[in-house]
Structures are given as C-alpha cells and as structure tokens.
Design a protein around this motif. Structure first.
Motif, PDB file in Angstrom:
ATOM      1  N   THR B  17      39.692  39.756  36.307  1.00 53.44           N
ATOM      2  CA  THR B  17      41.022  39.855  35.750  1.00 53.44           C
ATOM      3  C   THR B  17      41.543  38.280  35.309  1.00 53.44           C
ATOM      4  N   PHE B  58      40.236  35.899  37.965  1.00 50.70           N
ATOM      5  CA  PHE B  58      40.108  36.355  39.420  1.00 50.70           C
ATOM      6  C   PHE B  58      38.755  37.348  39.442  1.00 50.70           C
ATOM      7  N   GLU B  60      37.852  40.033  40.587  1.00 53.71           N
ATOM      8  CA  GLU B  60      38.669  41.091  41.368  1.00 53.71           C
ATOM      9  C   GLU B  60      37.493  42.215  41.586  1.00 53.71           C
ATOM     10  N   ARG B  64      36.205  38.092  44.743  1.00 52.06           N
ATOM     11  CA  ARG B  64      37.610  37.838  44.918  1.00 52.06           C
ATOM     12  C   ARG B  64      37.619  36.360  45.140  1.00 52.06           C
ATOM     13  N   SER B  65      37.020  35.626  44.168  1.00 45.54           N
ATOM     14  CA  SER B  65      36.835  33.986  43.968  1.00 45.54           C
ATOM     15  C   SER B  65      37.950  33.978  42.707  1.00 45.54           C
TER      16      SER B  65
END
Lengths: 973, 95
Positions: B17, B58, B60, B64-65
């Motif tokens: 995202t 992101f 996602e 999740r970095s």
C-alpha cells in the motif's frame, strides 16, 4: 443456399462441415472457418447496420480490426454482443445475429437516419441536444441510445467461469507471423523461456493468407514445421487465441486467452483466462493492418480491404466477389489481382491511383453492383478490394507513452526508438518492414538480440529463402470530386467531410478531432481509420502528417470482456470472507449475519415465534442486562506489542498516559491522527513490563496496525518495540450481565481467582479454562454491565462458545449479536464507528480531559488548533424523544439533522446530527447519540431531529449520552 | 510495477500500500516554538513532482516493512528501494 462462393484451396477442413444460423437462416461452412469466411463462402454481403446512419454494411476485414461485422453470437445468457465475425471461429450449431437493425437486417426503419445524414454531421449531439437540460435524461438519451448502438447484453447472469493466471518468461514474443516465429525459434533454441502469443487460432499470421514460398515450399508448410519444432521445446509455450492487450510497468504484460468460445459444447473450463505475464524482454511482432482509401460510398457491402480479400481466398477458399475491382495506391494491387484470378474470380479492373486520375463512384446499396467513372464509363463489380497501404501494429509501443515516428517511404507510423523501452524490441511488419524476407530476418535478429541481452549465446541460424520484393507506395488518401460520402471510419460513421467540418470548427488537434467526430473510437479503436483520418486532416490543414500529430493508443489493444477482469471475483467470491471461530455454531443457532468489512458477524439470533428483528434484539438486551449474554468479539483488532520501549511507544500513540499502566490492568485509550482528529479507540492490557495487547475497532484493525508500524519504523526507528497482529490467533467472547462472574467461574480453572476482589474492574490476566486451556481474561465492559472478555487460541473458539452456552444454561444465558451489542453501547453512551467518523476530535467526543498535557503524542500539536477547539463546536450528547400525543412517530433516524423549533429545514439551520440511534428496551424509548453545537451546555433543551430522506421530524430532549448507570456502578460489583 | 524489496527481492506492487512523500518521516519537534506551523507544513504541504520522487510504501501483504522508494513519476522507473527504518536512522530519527 449452398456455399456459392467456396473455391478450392485454403486451410479449412472440408471433411468437417459445420451448420450454423445467421439471423435464423441455416448456412453451412467448414471447420477452420470464421463466421465471416463462412458468410462470404455463402455469398452473404449484408451483415450489419452502421452505428449512426444505419447504412447497410458488409464484412470489411479479416482480423481483429473489423469495424462492421459485429455480431451477437450464442443464445440466452451466453449471447455475446459485438463479437467480430472475422475472428469468431465457426462451430456446429452456432447462432449468429446481426445487430442495430429493426425489424430486420434487410429492412431497417432507422435507415431513415441515412437520409437525415446532412443534419447528423460531426458534433451533432453537442449541437442539437443542448436544451432544455431537463430533456437530456428523460428524452434525448433514451432516444439516442435506442437509435444508435451496437448489440445488447442478455441481461442474465454470465453462466461461464473466468480465471486469472500468472506467467513468467525470458522473452515474450507478441505475434506468431514470420517475424515472431523466427524470434521464438532463435530464443527457444538458445534455451530461453519463451512465450509466443498470437490472437489467431492458428499460428502463422499473414503467412496463412499469402501464397508465398519459403525455402521453396509453401509458407504454410514452413509455418507448420517451425510451429512443430517450437511445440517440441519444453522451454517454449505457444499461446494461440491469446491477445496481449497491454504493456505495463517493469516488464508486466496483460493478455487474455479465449478458451471455449470456439467450442460447440461449452465445457467447465474457464471461458477466458486473464494473464499477467512477467517477461524479462519482449519482441513485438504484431504485423501490420491494411488501411482503406476514402472513396465515394466506400462503405457499401462488398467494399473490402484487399488483404482481406486475399485472406478469404487463400486461407479459407472463399471468394469475396466473382467480379472484383482492385483499387490500390501501392505495389500490393497486382498481387491481389493475380491471386483472385488464380482463385477463379474475374478481375474487372485494377485501378492504381499512382497511374489513374479518373475519379469514380461506387454503385449499389445493400451490395456493390458497379463502379462508375466520372467520364460515364461503368464497370460491373460485386467486390471492391482496396489497398491504401499498411499501418504497422504499433499500439503496444504506445502504452508507456511512446510516440510513433512517421516514415514517408512507407507512408506509415513506426515505433520510434524512444517508444521502445529498454526491454521491448520490434521486428517485421510492426517495424515497417513488409517483405517476408525482411520479416524473417528482423525476427531472427530480434531473437538474437534478446538472447544476447540475457547473457546467452545464439546459435547461427540459416535464414530461410523468401520473397523480398520492395514495398512501393505513393500516398493517396481521398478521391475528391465525387458525389457520395467518402467513409473514413465505418464503425463510427465518420466521413472525410466530417473531419474537414471539425477542422473548420476549430477542432484541429487530432485528440479533439477524435472526441468531436468519434473517429477511431469503439471496438476497433481506429485500427483501420486513424491514420486515414489524420492524413485527411493534415491535407485539409495543408500540413504534413508529423506536423499534425497522432493519437497514441492505450490498453486494451482489442476489447477485453469485463468478466475476464473480474475473473473468479464474483458474487460471494467478490471478496474473501472472514469467519469467526463461532461461525458454524452461530449458524446452527439460526443467526442472521452481517458483513463488517470482510468479517461475517452474527447480527442477532432469532428464536421461533419472533417475527421481527426488533423482538429478537430487545430480548437479547433484556436477557443480558437481567442475567447474562455472550457475544463473539473476535473481530476486534488485536495487536501484540512487546519490547522494553512498548510502554513508551503506547504513550506516544494514545492521547492518554500508558507508560505507568500497572501489570495486570487494562486501560481505555483514544488515538488521534496527526491532524488532531480521532482515529480509533480501544483498550490495552498489560501482561508484563514489556508485553501489551491492544484492541482496535473491527473496522480499523488494518489501518491502525499500518499506522503503528509507520510510527515504529519511520518516526522512532530506534525504539525497542515489536508489533504483530494477532486478530486471527485469538477467539474472544464478551460475557456480560449480572451473572457474568458466576458463569465464568464455572469454566475458569480453580487456581485462578476471578472474584471481584482478586480480579477487579479493568483487570487482565493469563489464566486457564476448561482444564488447562490457555486463555486471557479481561474485565472490560462495552455493554455497561459486569462483563469480561475471554480470549482463547482460535482453535478452541468453537469449543469455548459451546462450553459457555452449556454452563450458562442455568442462568438462561443468551448469545447476542451486533445489534444488541450496538443497543447496549448506545444505552451506555460509548462512542463507536459512527462517532469516530473522522470528523470528530477528543473534545467533541467528550474526552477532552483525557488529552495529556505533559507528554507528546500523535496528533497533539494539531489537536490544539483554534478551529478544533471552538466553543460552538459539535459535542457528543444524548437525545430522547419528547413523548407527545400528537407526535406521529418517535422513531429516531441516524443522520437526522438537529434543527431548532420553528426554524425551516435548511442546511444553514442545522445545528448538528444524530450519529447512532436505537430503541432501548431498558428505557422503553428510542434514544440517540449525536453531535450538537455547544451540546454539553444544552442538556434539557428541546430540538427537532429532522430526516428529510426518511421524512421524519421528531422533537427530542438533549440529555447526557449515558442513559444507563452513568456512575458506572454495575461495572464494579 | 515490481518493487525490489531489499530483504525479499522482486515483489509485485499489488502486495504494497502507498502512503506518499517520504518527507513524512521527518515529524517536526513538538516542543519547538513554531511547532504548529511546522506540523501544518509537514502534514498538508506537498511538492507535486514530475520526475524523481521519494515515497513511502508499506509491504502490507508481505513482511510489513515500510520502504522508501525513489521512483520517477513520469516513467515509473524505480531507482532505489530501502527500508524506511534505515533511511529514518540515517536522516537523524532516533527514539
């Protein structure tokens, strides 16, 4: 009628006759035919009516560029409108219908539009249907839509399946003509992973349509030999019936394969597959499309592209006419004439515009009958084969905004160097190289370049011997001095005159010309017409074509059905569904479910005899408040937060202090966005110095987690804290009501003391239940009752709900759904999504005192803005209807505006709105929460709740938002 | 688009995202005298660049970095991809 125009030759399978119907009449063709070639073989000339003027139209081309022969194919729900007959493969029992005609193709009443043509010129809609504006939707548009248009959808759900797929390769070769086959061969022999895609059902491209010799044998024989070799290579994937429709960033290509359209019996196979192809390199070998010349009445059935006439004769053994006139401005003219003669047609004239200056008119209405020269001479003809030159199919080089380059020697656009991205190459006719020899050579070279670029060695390849006659053209766009209209874009009924008119009216830029005249729009996207239209515009403006410009094309190259883009994402598969661990149990209890994002949540649990949802919800509320109720709250977001800095981290996330929360306790927290508005609320439980568990609202679980990770990674990268979402890992139930503890004690293992003294309000702890099952217990209450939330690992969720209900029998425990949950939180005055709606601040929500003064937190600085702290802001308060005999209804509606008594119902009189309403069985009255200007100072005043949409107007009293137990005594017993 | 994740290699952009300008890393000092003005600039003022743009993505649907990606907004060429936490540390963010 039998196949009157069928001749020998072609690649059709004459041992397999195929019956089909066109407009209800039976015809016969052969396996290997398209609908178009079968109609031509049967001597059918008139196949459709034009978009605007309803002029009779015939088959024009032999490929995906077809502007006229758009058909509805199939029956019932499978009837597919606007299918190009030129690419639709014939199958047994196929039903084909013509379009845009009433009552029949032969007699179309709307053909009167053709007589009105002088009034229906370019920009006609814009000029005529201007006023009154109110007529647009009710009168003009329905009339225009009925008169002008293509085929109609069946209106029934699509019975077919569609699928999506992902492919990876080293080299994607687009087009399997002479150039593409050579590219694939070179790359395939070098061991690269190759995908060779072609929109046709047979590999070979133009080689299928010409009587060429390659290496002394027929082109078809060579094609078969190469295709066989490629098929035998495990590293090469041949994809027929596959259109590469778009080029996207970073080597991603969109393609669609038509799997079942050619089958008489539809299998369960997906009708179409939408591919996303990741290719290290690609070679565009998409060939070229012939274009027409603007001649008087050049849209009459029987007027066709010369290349199409050759295709029908050579590939399908079908003669487009028995007396043909060939019109050409290039060296292809004689080739057509010779092929037709060899096929048994009479060529009544060859008009080479490079030699002849005589203008002529095309005669005949529903079919060509003759041409008549300006000097009065007449030549009989039933087909006019026109060649106005070739346009390389460069569309895919434009998808990343590449601009084409004009080449005078071939009078056509080719891909410019800049247009080709680093990983895309072009070969053959798509590059403006038209001889078979050139195509083979460029294909081999492009293959070698790809091999080299990918670090492999290409073996030397013997170039096959083939024709290398030069292509010679003298541009000739429009025959002037004729009476009839000269058509440029037959699909959109755009004439040479329309283009000139548009230019006169100021639409001189080619982009504006397109929109004003609709030139080059719709299913063919101007494959046949764009360059011709542009040339006529340039001529009219006395400019060169490069000076005039060109429109560049966007995806898709040819139309892609919406169903293919949807793939399997239809109906219940449109989005994934998340079910809580108690879902099946709830279903067994007859629960009605509601979607909360992707989650399915039990909304209420109707019992036999309950006829209205309100009955059920009222019962659930009363039962919970009087004894005990159980609600699945698994869907609340749960985030596990660990690390030495976890407390400090939360301190910066929430408006209130968290660092000093003691282990074994929970706290309510409100977080803001950086702009100072409320973002989400929830609770945090502290299990150790370094371990917290946060809950979020169901709706914001994803965005809150994203926000926390942003804060952790981007703002405070050195904080020693880690986060993980555990929403799916824990099943969680709220147990609420005066008997909640008694029920709980029946399943909590003995060693855990959950008495009020040992486990007080807001306590939390890690316990075991049901004989050793790991659990987390939180003494939290959303309902306002004595309540707990009990979490167990998700795999025990189903067993736990059954255990809770079983031990709850003696307390008449009820399951309750989201409706009762909502009623109880409104009674209690708890804010939820309707209140945390992105437009409210902590202060508006009545939580201004929670904002910590001494610490920084996200949103602090901007929450102090003057505008967010105005005294006349909208503040959260409660509302109760004033009971009066003359009130028609006291049902409140959320969204209703709050308007003073005696004031008119206008926006400027609105002093706020109701955000949440419910019927409170506890108060036996409707109640509401809402935001009212200076609300906190207006307790006891009366105001109207006006909902103009639902037509309600209820007098309400402003009251505290806490309708039940405002002091919170029930929570602590 | 394909984003070459510094830890996970090439990943489809659908897994990510988008947030926006990487300047969002530089949250102003709330204790400064002109903090209100700085936060206003930080939150609402953006350059609308045609060309190289540093932006936050992101991962996602992945690890999740948060990533800082330098991307050309005209060509969509991705010029560099780094972990946002590395960028933030390098640019002076700490605790």
């Amino acid at each position: 009628m039998t196949q009157t125009h069928r001749v020998g030759g072609g690649h059709i399978d004459r041992s397999q006759p195929v019956e089909f119907t066109f407009d209800g009449k039976k015809y016969q063709g052969f396996s290997g035919d398209t609908v178009a070639s079968a109609l031509i073989a049967n001597g059918v000339k008139l196949v459709g009516r034009s978009f605007k003027y309803h002029r009779p139209r015939g088959i024009f081309s032999a490929g995906s560029d077809e502007p006229n022969a758009l058909m509805t194919i199939g029956e019932g729900a499978r009837a597919t409108p606007n299918t190009r007959a030129t690419i639709a493969e014939l199958y047994e029992g196929m039903t084909v219908q013509s379009q845009n005609r009433f009552p029949s193709l032969n007699f179309d009443v709307m053909a009167v539009n053709d007589l009105l043509a002088p009034f229906l010129s370019a920009g006609f809609y814009y000029k005529t249907f201007m006023w009154p504006a109110s007529f647009w939707e009710k009168l003009y548009e329905p009339i225009i839509r009925r008169a002008a248009g293509l085929g109609a959808l069946s209106g029934e759900p699509d019975p077919d399946q569609y699928d999506k797929g992902f492919l990876h390769c080293d080299v994607l070769v687009i087009g399997a003509g002479s150039a593409g086959l050579m590219t694939a061969l070179v790359a395939g022999r070098a061991g690269l992973r190759v995908i060779l895609a072609d929109e046709d059902f047979q590999m070979g491209g133009r080689l299928l349509s010409e009587l060429e010799q390659i290496n002394g044998d027929t082109a078809l024989a060579w094609t078969m030999q190469i295709t066989a070799e490629l098929s035998s290579m495990p590293n090469v994937r041949l994809m027929g019936r596959t259109t590469v429709y778009g080029v996207f960033d970073h080597g991603i290509y969109g393609a669609v394969t038509r799997n079942t359209d050619h089958l008489a019996v539809k299998t369960k196979k997906p009708r179409e597959t939408l591919w996303r192809i990741y290719a290290k390199r690609s070679v565009l070998a998409s060939g070229a499309t012939e274009r027409s010349i603007a001649l008087s009445n050049n849209d009459r059935p029987g007027v066709m592209l010369a290349s199409a006439v050759r295709t029908y004769a050579n590939r399908f053994g079908a003669l487009c006419g028995k007396r043909v006139v060939v019109v050409s401005n290039n060296s292809d003219g004689l080739r057509t004439a010779n092929i037709l003669k060899a096929s048994g047609a009479e060529v009544s004239a060859v008009i080479d515009t490079r030699l002849s200056e005589n203008s002529f008119d095309i005669r005949g209405r529903k079919a060509v009958r003759a041409i008549r020269f300006s000097d009065g001479r007449k030549v009989d003809a039933d087909c006019i084969a026109i060649s106005g030159g070739w346009n390389p199919n460069i569309q895919l080089t434009c998808h990343k905004r590449g601009r084409p380059l004009w080449r005078d020697d071939i009078a056509a656009f080719v891909p410019s160097k800049d247009a080709l991205t680093a990983d895309m190459d072009v070969a053959g006719a798509a590059n403006g190289s038209f001889s078979t020899h050139q195509c083979l050579q460029e294909g081999a070279q492009a293959g070698a370049r790809a091999v080299q670029a990918l670090g492999k060695n290409a073996a030397a390849i013997d170039l096959p011997q083939a024709d290398d006659a030069p292509f010679e053209i003298t541009p000739f766009w429009e025959m002037k001095g004729c009476k009839g209209s000269a058509w440029v874009d037959p699909q959109n009924d755009v004439t040479a005159k329309d283009i000139k008119l548009a230019a006169q009216e100021g639409f001189k830029s080619v982009e504006l010309l397109k929109r004003y005249t609709t030139l080059g729009m719709a299913t063919d996207q101007g494959k046949a017409s764009n360059v011709l239209g542009l040339a006529i515009l340039a001529d009219h403006l006395s400019q060169t074509i490069p000076e005039t410009g060109t429109t560049i094309s966007r995806p898709p190259y040819t139309p892609v059905s919406i169903s293919a883009f949807a793939g399997a994402s239809r109906f219940e598969h449109f989005r994934p569904v998340r079910k809580t661990p108690s879902h099946n149990w709830a279903q067994g209890q007859g629960a009605v479910f509601v979607s909360a994002g992707l989650w399915q949540r039990a909304q209420y649990f109707p019992r036999p005899g309950e006829t209205h949802w309100r009955q059920t919800v009222d019962r659930e509320v009363v039962a919970t408040r009087s004894s005990v109720g159980i609600c699945d709250v698994t869907t609340l977001g749960k985030i596990d937060i660990q690390g030495p800095d976890a407390g400090a981290f939360l301190n910066r996330i929430y408006v209130n202090a968290f660092a000093k929360l003691v282990v074994g306790k929970c706290r309510y927290g409100l977080m803001l966005r950086e702009d100072g508005f409320a973002m989400d609320d929830g609770t945090v439980a502290r299990f150790s110095d370094t371990h917290f568990v946060m809950t979020t609202t169901t709706a914001n679980a994803v965005s809150v987690y994203r926000h926390l990770e942003f804060c952790r990674q981007c703002l405070w990268p050195n904080m020693d804290v880690k986060l993980i979402s555990v929403t799916d890992q824990w099943a969680q139930y709220a147990i609420a009501g005066p008997n909640a503890r008694k029920l709980l004690q029946k399943i909590v293992d003995k060693e855990h003391d959950v008495s009020n003294e040992a486990f007080s309000y807001m306590a939390c702890g890690e316990i075991t239940v049901c004989g050793g099952i790991r659990a987390r217990l939180f003494r939290l209450s959303f309902s306002g009752e004595l309540a707990y939330e009990l979490g167990v690992p998700a795999r025990y969720g189903d067993s736990l709900i059954k255990a809770l209900m079983s031990v709850g029998e003696e307390f008449n425990a009820v399951p309750y759904g989201t409706e009762a949950l909502g009623v109880m939180r409104i009674e209690k005055g708890h804010a939820a999504g309707n209140e945390l709606n992105g437009q409210t601040t902590a202060k508006h929500l009545g939580m201004g005192r929670m904002l910590a003064k001494k610490k920084d937190f996200i949103g602090k600085t901007l929450s102090e803005r003057e505008g967010l702290n105005a005294e006349d802001g909208l503040y959260l308060v409660g509302f109760k209807p004033v009971s009066r005999a003359d009130t028609q209804t006291d049902a409140l509606a959320s969204g209703a505006h709050l308007i003073g008594q005696g004031k008119s119902d206008t926006a400027e009189n609105s002093e706020g709105y109701l955000s949440s309403v419910a019927y409170s069985p506890s108060l036996k009255s409707y109640i509401g929460l809402g935001f009212l200007k200076r609300g906190q100072e207006r307790i006891g005043q009366e105001i109207r709740a006006v909902d103009l949409l639902r037509g309600t107007d209820v007098l309400v009293t402003v009251c505290s938002a806490h309708f039940i137990d405002p002091k919170g005594e029930r929570l602590r017993v | 688009m394909i984003i070459v994740h510094p830890l996970l290699g090439p990943r489809d952009a659908q897994e990510f995202t988008y947030l926006g300008d990487a300047s969002l890393i530089h949250r102003p000092d709330p204790k400064a005298d002109d903090a209100a003005e700085n936060f206003y600039e930080y939150l609402y003022q953006r350059d609308n660049l045609a060309g190289e743009h540093r932006e936050l993505w992101f991962h996602e649907q992945g690890d999740r970095s948060w990533l800082v990606i330098k991307r050309n907004t005209l060509t969509h060429d991705i010029l560099s991809v780094e972990l946002a936490s590395d960028v933030a540390r390098r640019e002076g963010r700490s605790k």
